[in-house]
Design a protein around this motif. Sequence first.
Motif, PDB file in Angstrom:
ATOM      1  N   THR A  49       0.510  -1.355   0.129  1.00 54.52           N
ATOM      2  CA  THR A  49       0.241  -0.380   0.203  1.00 54.52           C
ATOM      3  C   THR A  49       1.109   1.081   0.016  1.00 54.52           C
ATOM      4  N   ARG A  50       0.678   2.555   0.115  1.00 55.10           N
ATOM      5  CA  ARG A  50       1.457   3.302  -0.651  1.00 55.10           C
ATOM      6  C   ARG A  50       1.952   3.704   1.344  1.00 55.10           C
ATOM      7  N   HIS A  51       0.833   3.495   2.255  1.00 59.21           N
ATOM      8  CA  HIS A  51       1.519   3.138   3.499  1.00 59.21           C
ATOM      9  C   HIS A  51       2.848   2.263   4.056  1.00 59.21           C
ATOM     10  N   GLY A  52       3.824   1.478   2.471  1.00 57.49           N
ATOM     11  CA  GLY A  52       3.842   0.319   3.340  1.00 57.49           C
ATOM     12  C   GLY A  52       4.137  -0.816   3.639  1.00 57.49           C
ATOM     13  N   LYS A  53       1.943  -1.086   3.611  1.00 55.55           N
ATOM     14  CA  LYS A  53       1.644  -1.895   4.291  1.00 55.55           C
ATOM     15  C   LYS A  53       1.418  -4.120   3.184  1.00 55.55           C
TER      16      LYS A  53
END
Length: 96
Positions: A49-53
Amino acid sequence: MIEILDMLFARKRAIRSPLQTHNEFHRMVHMTSSCPQCSSKAFKRNGYTRHGKQNHRCLDCGRQFSLEPAERGVSENKADLMEDLLAQRYLLENVI
């Protein structure tokens, strides 16, 4: 002497690399998780994801999801504002 060798080999077997531990964790999470839309256990990793998950995609319905969704909350400033406006009898729909 044999007992000492047994202890050394037992200790060596007990030490695992971080990669082994990481892979075991993901296998366990994958086995206990399912798609939030269709509850299928057939999914695969699908980038990040864009949050790194880690992002996953269901193989049955095609939905993308994260096994560890971000907690959504209201900031303190917004909560204080909502409290003040609700105390003044504003509708919640107009606040947000």
